[in-house]
Design an enzyme around this catalytic site. Structure first.
Site, mmCIF file in Angstrom:
data_model
loop_
_atom_site.group_PDB
_atom_site.id
_atom_site.type_symbol
_atom_site.label_atom_id
_atom_site.label_comp_id
_atom_site.label_asym_id
_atom_site.label_seq_id
_atom_site.Cartn_x
_atom_site.Cartn_y
_atom_site.Cartn_z
ATOM 1 N N ASP A 82 0.842 -1.210 0.000
ATOM 2 C CA ASP A 82 0.000 0.000 0.000
ATOM 3 C C ASP A 82 0.872 1.253 0.000
ATOM 4 O OD1 ASP A 82 -2.234 1.604 0.066
ATOM 5 O OD2 ASP A 82 -2.835 1.106 2.104
ATOM 6 N N LYS A 83 0.231 2.352 -0.379
ATOM 7 C CA LYS A 83 0.866 3.670 -0.351
ATOM 8 C C LYS A 83 -0.041 4.583 0.451
ATOM 9 C CE LYS A 83 -0.345 7.028 -2.362
ATOM 10 N NZ LYS A 83 -0.704 8.430 -2.640
ATOM 11 N N HIS A 84 0.544 5.509 1.192
ATOM 12 C CA HIS A 84 -0.289 6.472 1.921
ATOM 13 C C HIS A 84 0.339 7.850 1.791
ATOM 14 C CE1 HIS A 84 -3.329 7.532 4.929
ATOM 15 N NE2 HIS A 84 -2.436 8.376 5.406
ATOM 16 N N SER A 85 -0.501 8.846 1.563
ATOM 17 C CA SER A 85 0.004 10.208 1.440
ATOM 18 C C SER A 85 -0.408 11.004 2.670
ATOM 19 C CB SER A 85 -0.602 10.844 0.188
ATOM 20 O OG SER A 85 -0.513 12.248 0.265
ATOM 21 N N THR A 122 -9.124 10.740 -1.062
ATOM 22 C CA THR A 122 -9.366 9.789 -2.162
ATOM 23 C C THR A 122 -10.804 9.266 -2.131
ATOM 24 O OG1 THR A 122 -7.048 9.180 -2.017
ATOM 25 C CG2 THR A 122 -8.456 7.677 -3.231
ATOM 26 N N ARG A 170 -9.140 14.867 18.067
ATOM 27 C CA ARG A 170 -7.988 15.717 17.689
ATOM 28 C C ARG A 170 -8.398 16.770 16.672
ATOM 29 N NH1 ARG A 170 -4.324 11.907 15.018
ATOM 30 N NH2 ARG A 170 -2.989 13.706 14.667
ATOM 31 N N SER A 185 -1.574 7.332 14.307
ATOM 32 C CA SER A 185 -2.871 7.327 13.626
ATOM 33 C C SER A 185 -2.760 6.641 12.256
ATOM 34 C CB SER A 185 -3.332 8.779 13.463
ATOM 35 O OG SER A 185 -4.440 8.859 12.621
ATOM 36 N N LYS A 189 -3.818 2.170 11.265
ATOM 37 C CA LYS A 189 -4.735 1.731 10.197
ATOM 38 C C LYS A 189 -4.004 0.847 9.197
ATOM 39 C CE LYS A 189 -5.800 6.046 9.945
ATOM 40 N NZ LYS A 189 -6.236 7.402 10.063
ATOM 41 N N LYS A 190 -2.766 1.193 8.896
ATOM 42 C CA LYS A 190 -2.008 0.417 7.906
ATOM 43 C C LYS A 190 -1.648 -0.955 8.468
ATOM 44 C CE LYS A 190 -2.442 3.411 4.932
ATOM 45 N NZ LYS A 190 -3.262 3.148 3.751
HETATM 46 N N1 URA Z 1 -3.934 11.186 8.467
HETATM 47 C C1 URA Z 1 -4.288 10.299 9.434
HETATM 48 O O1 URA Z 1 -4.791 9.221 9.164
HETATM 49 N N2 URA Z 1 -4.055 10.644 10.699
HETATM 50 C C2 URA Z 1 -3.476 11.806 11.066
HETATM 51 O O2 URA Z 1 -3.282 12.031 12.236
HETATM 52 C C3 URA Z 1 -3.136 12.731 10.048
HETATM 53 C C4 URA Z 1 -3.362 12.387 8.739
#
Ligand code: URA
Length: 443
Positions: A82-85, A122, A170, A185, A189-190
């Site tokens: 996976d990729k996350h931005s 996305t 937050r 955070s 999830k990843k």
């Molecule tokens: N994206 C996230 O999933 N969590 C954060 O805290 C900031 C950006």
């Protein structure tokens, strides 16, 4: 143990033990920590920071606060990547990278989010495709991964629920921009998605959450270090976000551009470079290519042969969207009733842009949310966006505004002209690829 005692420890600048963090995370999920208590601890963490061990413990506790996906019995055909931005303006890389990596043999279960602040999400982009089901059941998700090799879906209630609640708190207590909290955070999830490799795109600049190279480097280091500590091989690229990425920004417009890209028709150089580099990085991490040159060649072939586009169409169809979306995108995607060219007031070179403000302008046009419950107008945004360094003559287009009505279009035109600077001498844009962090420095 009392919540207020745990808050007191962090408030006074001391380290939290694993048991303290577990107590907090359980309390987030079962509701025994009130919103006020969770917000107070988040603020203490924000102000006093967290050590690497505290960040690892928070990440792991949030990962295991819900379901952790295990793909070992799902008979998937390749490595799970996976990729996350970290978020930007016009950042549609996921829409192109995921089908390309799938076309090259990877499996990408991408958990995406909605827009946040000035950045697009996305999930909001895909949300404008009629019938698209962003929260499928597990069987549908697995079927999409088998037939298309990727699926872009939203965070389910079962996945890292502690992060879900903490993130919402937050978001409204000014505690988002903290390196350890962002690290925990994103990675919770990843890690819950059962990945074997992750590439992070950490955006830097006036359109990113990390406006300075210093903060972006710290975030990238933290992400690589904590992910590696949790046995998830991770690399992070720092990429420039001092201008809109690609030629469009706005939900439906970005889907149109991504489809054109996968057809090999809209290969805007900076966007192409980021997509190729991050895709190649994943192929290497998943042992799907022998070396960097081989990986880049495979990525180029996936675009040129149309296999990336094919995987894209399969995924859209597997998740309920129209199977012929790529053939007739304008038929299915909503378009704005008013489109107005923004003309350059003078001749010169595009020298800089206020990228965050441009993202906020899209929110003002209705393309993002002011409040979590807002509906978005997927039709609005900008196309044909001029890039930094481009030479323009007076009266030539800098962008096209897409708006719901003439008044909104007029407002956006006027505002956009104040966000783009034109210089009298040639300007060289900053390179889009800035730095790659492959190994944790402190480990
Ligand atoms: N994206 C996230 O999933 N969590 C954060 O805290 C900031 C950006």
């Amino acid at each position: 143990m009392l919540a207020q005692e745990i808050i007191r420890i962090k408030r006074d600048g001391h380290r939290l033990e694993r048991s303290h963090i577990d107590h907090f995370v359980h309390g987030l999920v079962d509701g025994t920590w009130s919103e006020g208590q969770a917000a107070a601890l988040a603020m203490a963490m924000f102000l006093n920071g967290m050590s690497r061990d505290e960040t690892v413990n928070l990440t792991q506790a949030m990962t295991h606060s819900g379901q952790v996906m295990d793909w070992s019995n799902a008979h998937l055909h390749g490595p799970v990547l996976d990729k996350h931005s970290s978020g930007g303006v016009g950042d549609k890389i996921s829409l192109m990278l995921a089908p390309i990596v799938a076309a090259c043999g990877g499996v990408v279960p991408m958990i995406s989010g909605r827009g946040l602040g000035h950045t697009g999400g996305t999930l909001d982009k895909l949300g404008c495709i009629p019938g698209y089901q962003a929260t499928p059941d597990l069987a549908t998700l697995q079927q999409a991964l088998k037939t298309a090799g990727f699926a872009i879906i939203g965070q389910t209630a079962e996945l890292a629920p502690a992060d879900r609640r903490l993130y919402a708190i937050r978001d409204v207590t000014a505690t988002v921009e903290s390196v350890p909290l962002i690290t925990a955070s994103i990675l919770s999830k990843k890690l819950a998605a059962g990945l074997q490799g992750l590439v992070m795109d950490v955006k830097v600049g006036n359109g990113a959450f990390a406006s300075s190279l210093e903060m972006a480097s710290a975030l990238a280091q933290s992400l690589v270090s904590v992910a590696t500590g949790a046995c998830l091989p991770t690399r992070a690229w720092l990429t420039d976000m001092n201008q809109v990425l690609g030629q469009t920004c706005g939900n439906a417009l970005e889907v149109l551009e991504a489809i054109a890209f996968l057809k090999g028709e809209a290969l805007e150089p900076r966007q192409l470079l980021v997509t190729r580099t991050l895709s190649a990085e994943l192929l290497l991490m998943g042992s799907l290519a022998a070396n960097e040159a081989d990986a880049l060649q495979k990525v180029d072939q996936a675009i040129a042969s149309g296999r990336g586009l094919e995987q894209f169409s399969r995924m859209i169809s597997a998740l309920g969207g129209p199977a012929d979306l790529a053939d007739r995108p304008r038929h299915y995607l909503p378009s704005a009733p008013v489109q107005v060219v923004v003309k350059s007031p003078r001749s010169g070179w595009v020298s800089s842009m206020a990228t965050r403000d441009i993202g906020l302008l899209i929110v003002e046009l209705g393309g993002g949310r002011r409040q979590a419950s807002d509906m978005i107008d997927a039709r609005v945004g900008f196309s044909q966006f001029a890039q930094i360094g481009r030479q323009v003559q007076a009266g030539e287009p800098l962008a096209v505004v897409h708006a719901a009505d003439a008044a909104a279009a007029e407002y956006a035109c006027q505002q956009l002209l104040t966000k783009i600077q034109i210089a009298e001498t040639p300007v060289t844009p900053a390179p889009v690829l800035m730095q790659c962090i492959k190994k944790p420095t402190v480990f």
